[in-house]
Write an enzyme that holds these catalytic residues in place. Structure first.
Site, PDB file in Angstrom:
ATOM      1  N   CYS A  25      34.959  41.518  49.231  1.00 22.13           N
ATOM      2  CA  CYS A  25      36.317  41.365  48.676  1.00 22.13           C
ATOM      3  C   CYS A  25      37.063  40.206  49.307  1.00 22.13           C
ATOM      4  O   CYS A  25      37.873  39.562  48.648  1.00 22.13           O
ATOM      5  CB  CYS A  25      37.102  42.649  48.850  1.00 22.13           C
ATOM      6  N   GLU A  68      43.737  48.833  47.411  1.00 16.70           N
ATOM      7  CA  GLU A  68      43.028  47.737  48.096  1.00 16.70           C
ATOM      8  C   GLU A  68      42.206  47.034  47.022  1.00 16.70           C
ATOM      9  O   GLU A  68      41.123  47.493  46.665  1.00 16.70           O
ATOM     10  CB  GLU A  68      42.121  48.320  49.189  1.00 16.70           C
TER      11      GLU A  68
HETATM   12  P1  NAD Z   1      35.689  49.375  40.424  1.00 24.28           P
HETATM   13  O1  NAD Z   1      37.157  49.251  40.295  1.00 24.28           O
HETATM   14  O2  NAD Z   1      34.857  49.197  39.223  1.00 24.28           O
HETATM   15  O3  NAD Z   1      35.298  50.818  41.014  1.00 24.28           O
HETATM   16  C1  NAD Z   1      35.801  51.336  42.233  1.00 24.28           C
HETATM   17  C2  NAD Z   1      35.760  52.840  42.228  1.00 24.28           C
HETATM   18  O4  NAD Z   1      36.631  53.305  41.206  1.00 24.28           O
HETATM   19  C3  NAD Z   1      34.405  53.484  41.966  1.00 24.28           C
HETATM   20  O5  NAD Z   1      34.208  54.552  42.864  1.00 24.28           O
HETATM   21  C4  NAD Z   1      34.538  54.028  40.560  1.00 24.28           C
HETATM   22  O6  NAD Z   1      33.806  55.213  40.355  1.00 24.28           O
HETATM   23  C5  NAD Z   1      36.018  54.353  40.472  1.00 24.28           C
HETATM   24  N1  NAD Z   1      36.577  54.372  39.121  1.00 24.28           N
HETATM   25  C6  NAD Z   1      36.113  53.769  38.008  1.00 24.28           C
HETATM   26  N2  NAD Z   1      36.947  54.009  36.966  1.00 24.28           N
HETATM   27  C7  NAD Z   1      37.946  54.792  37.449  1.00 24.28           C
HETATM   28  C8  NAD Z   1      39.108  55.368  36.875  1.00 24.28           C
HETATM   29  N3  NAD Z   1      39.425  55.193  35.608  1.00 24.28           N
HETATM   30  N4  NAD Z   1      39.919  56.102  37.664  1.00 24.28           N
HETATM   31  C9  NAD Z   1      39.635  56.279  38.970  1.00 24.28           C
HETATM   32  N5  NAD Z   1      38.558  55.741  39.563  1.00 24.28           N
HETATM   33  C10 NAD Z   1      37.726  55.012  38.825  1.00 24.28           C
HETATM   34  O7  NAD Z   1      35.283  48.339  41.577  1.00 24.28           O
HETATM   35  P2  NAD Z   1      33.848  47.949  42.095  1.00 24.28           P
HETATM   36  O8  NAD Z   1      33.127  47.159  41.075  1.00 24.28           O
HETATM   37  O9  NAD Z   1      33.168  49.135  42.667  1.00 24.28           O
HETATM   38  O10 NAD Z   1      34.245  46.998  43.321  1.00 24.28           O
HETATM   39  C11 NAD Z   1      34.508  45.641  43.192  1.00 24.28           C
HETATM   40  C12 NAD Z   1      35.986  45.333  43.307  1.00 24.28           C
HETATM   41  O11 NAD Z   1      36.533  45.956  44.448  1.00 24.28           O
HETATM   42  C13 NAD Z   1      36.250  43.850  43.471  1.00 24.28           C
HETATM   43  O12 NAD Z   1      37.361  43.476  42.696  1.00 24.28           O
HETATM   44  C14 NAD Z   1      36.583  43.710  44.947  1.00 24.28           C
HETATM   45  O13 NAD Z   1      37.374  42.608  45.276  1.00 24.28           O
HETATM   46  C15 NAD Z   1      37.283  44.997  45.204  1.00 24.28           C
HETATM   47  N6  NAD Z   1      37.213  45.345  46.612  1.00 24.28           N
HETATM   48  C16 NAD Z   1      38.357  45.334  47.349  1.00 24.28           C
HETATM   49  C17 NAD Z   1      38.305  45.625  48.694  1.00 24.28           C
HETATM   50  C18 NAD Z   1      39.532  45.647  49.551  1.00 24.28           C
HETATM   51  O14 NAD Z   1      39.453  46.164  50.666  1.00 24.28           O
HETATM   52  N7  NAD Z   1      40.660  45.121  49.115  1.00 24.28           N
HETATM   53  C19 NAD Z   1      37.074  45.936  49.293  1.00 24.28           C
HETATM   54  C20 NAD Z   1      35.935  45.928  48.503  1.00 24.28           C
HETATM   55  C21 NAD Z   1      36.016  45.636  47.164  1.00 24.28           C
END
Ligand code: NAD
Length: 473
Positions: free
Chosen positions: A254, A220
């Site tokens: 998002c 997502e």
């Molecule tokens: P992010 O990708 O930085 O982090 C998300 C999660 O991934 C966190 O829990 C983090 O600890 C984990 N993570 C970080 N590095 C990782 C790795 N190497 N392997 C596995 N997990 C890892 O995203 P963010 O800054 O928390 O959120 C913002 C982004 O999320 C935006 O791009 C937004 O559009 C998207 N988003 C999408 C939805 C959706 O439903 N499609 C909903 C909310 C946010």
């Protein structure tokens, strides 16, 4: 298994995974009553802790509107839980499928079975909704689940860990807290399914790690969700809806409208009206508990740099007049006219309270603008004209759509939610989520006679006559 301030240890992660995996392999799929009970406990968890949840999230954000947490996290989470409770029995029912004449007498059906252990990785922007909603789908489908909330919401994550640990055995549901290192190890566990919500950059790493275990993923992700205002639609009405969707959670949503495509001659009126709406909704920014802060200083710097770049390229930047907001980690609602097409604002997902307005002269031009970019998570189209609506829906693909409004498709429990292309893969919520987290098992039961076994071998005239008959039908 005591969590440290920086989160749980790798050993705890592995131990909990091993417990869940062993339980999922040795125990039968939970019956309807047990699943409903697990859902009930989630309802109770959210309802009785709503105030604490809102206050933990607000502290993590450095100021998140309590009403936003109530309306955008607690209400939709409870609604999804109630929806699942109401429909679970019918979702679990096996489905009869037709059997071709050639295979009679026989019966065929599909039955939905748990996959095993589901891993759920969540971001910080809606930390309750984006952990509990996939968790609900996982347990409705009879799975065990491990959650990894974001390190950017440490208070909420710890609260969630405690609330879950008080109600569920860790062999059933467990929360793993910690930073990027533990997140990486988490994604490398051989889950039976991994649902990741977050950025495309991290999504790629997660998918790579999952591939090592042949773990199927639901991703997502985010992206640039456009809002098209068609020529027939009142600018004031569109501006209100777009301002609403854009400035909630200070644009850190998002599916927030990322940019607006507006007929050339109406851009200026539209831009001023969006700002007017923002000022009506948030007369002050500093000291206003209704207006949410930017999650980290790093994100604020990124957003300000994108604005400076647009300004330097000659764009017109219209900002909310409150100049004191800076001191509180906030960023004022801002509308940008004439942002450079190759600049940060129109290239990267904004994820903040900035709305670039892009002019178009024909709908074809607007659709071409969308289609030369990666496929968005959401699309918003404002029109009362059926033909224009049909054209936009047919020509611009997106994960989901709200027509004549913003955001609300995500709140429909009966609709799947997910992206397409660069905005993600696989959808969840409601029945679609139940199925995403289930194995659709095919079962074929042969009746009193199996004609095929009587055809041979040794193959002879009967088999060739039957083959000829079956291929000519
Ligand atoms: P992010 O990708 O930085 O982090 C998300 C999660 O991934 C966190 O829990 C983090 O600890 C984990 N993570 C970080 N590095 C990782 C790795 N190497 N392997 C596995 N997990 C890892 O995203 P963010 O800054 O928390 O959120 C913002 C982004 O999320 C935006 O791009 C937004 O559009 C998207 N988003 C999408 C939805 C959706 O439903 N499609 C909903 C909310 C946010």
């Amino acid at each position: 298994m005591i969590p440290t301030s920086s989160g749980m240890s790798q050993d705890a992660l592995r131990t909990i995974f091993a417990l869940q995996q062993a339980a999922s392999r040795s125990q039968q799929a939970p019956a309807f009553e047990r699943r409903r009970e697990a859902i009930e406990k989630l309802c109770e968890l959210v309802r009785t802790n709503a105030t604490e949840i809102a206050s933990a999230i607000s502290t993590d954000f450095g100021g998140r509107s309590k009403s936003e947490t109530e309306l955008l996290e607690i209400v939709p989470t409870l609604s999804a839980l109630r929806h699942a409770r109401r429909h679970l029995r019918s979702w679990m029912r096996p489905e009869r499928r037709p059997v071709d004449f050639a295979f009679q007498p026989a019966r065929a059906w599909v039955q939905y079975e748990p996959l095993g252990v589901i891993g759920i990785v969540a971001p910080w922007n809606y930390p309750l909704l984006l952990t509990i909603s996939p968790l609900l789908d996982a347990i409705a489908a009879g799975n065990r689940a491990m959650l990894k909330p974001s390190e950017l919401t440490p208070r909420f994550s710890e609260l969630l860990r405690v609330m879950i640990a008080e109600r569920y055995d860790c062999s059933e549901i467990a929360v793993i807290t910690g930073g990027v290192q533990i997140a990486r190890s988490f994604a490398s566990m051989p889950f039976d399914h991994l649902l990741f919500t977050g950025s495309a950059a991290v999504g790629r790493q997660v998918m790579r790690a999952a591939a090592e275990n042949l773990t199927p993923v639901t991703l997502e992700l985010g992206g640039k969700s456009p809002a098209i205002v068609c020529p027939d639609y009142p600018v004031e009405k569109a501006a209100r809806s777009i301002a609403f969707g854009k400035f909630l959670n200070a644009g850190q949503t998002c599916i927030a409208p990322d940019y607006a495509l507006v007929p050339y001659e109406r851009c200026e009126a539209f831009a001023h009206r969006v700002l007017w709406e923002a000022t009506r909704a948030y007369p002050d920014i500093a000291g206003n508990p209704d207006y949410t802060s930017i999650i980290t200083e790093q994100h604020r710097i990124r957003l300000k740099a994108a604005l400076d770049e647009a300004r330097a390229a000659g764009a017109t930047v219209l900002s909310h007049p409150d100049a004191n907001a800076d001191s509180e980690g906030k960023l004022v609602p801002t509308v940008v006219l004439g942002a450079p097409v190759d600049g940060g604002l129109l290239r990267e997902e904004i994820f903040g309270p900035i709305l670039p307005v892009v002019p178009y002269r024909s709908l074809d031009e607007a659709l071409a603008f969308i289609n030369t970019r990666p496929r968005p998570l959401a699309l918003y189209c404002f029109t009362h004209d059926r033909q224009m609506r049909a054209l936009v829906l047919a020509r611009a693909t997106s994960g989901g759509v709200t027509l004549n409004g913003t955001l609300l498709h995500i709140a429909q429990d009966a609709l799947p939610f997910g992206g397409v292309g660069a905005s993600g893969m696989g959808a969840y919520h409601g029945r679609d989520g139940f199925r995403r987290m289930s194995h659709t098992r095919a079962v074929h039961q042969i009746g009193f006679l199996n004609l095929f076994e009587h055809l041979g071998p040794p193959w002879g005239k009967l088999s060739s006559t039957v083959a000829r008959f079956l291929s000519r039908r």
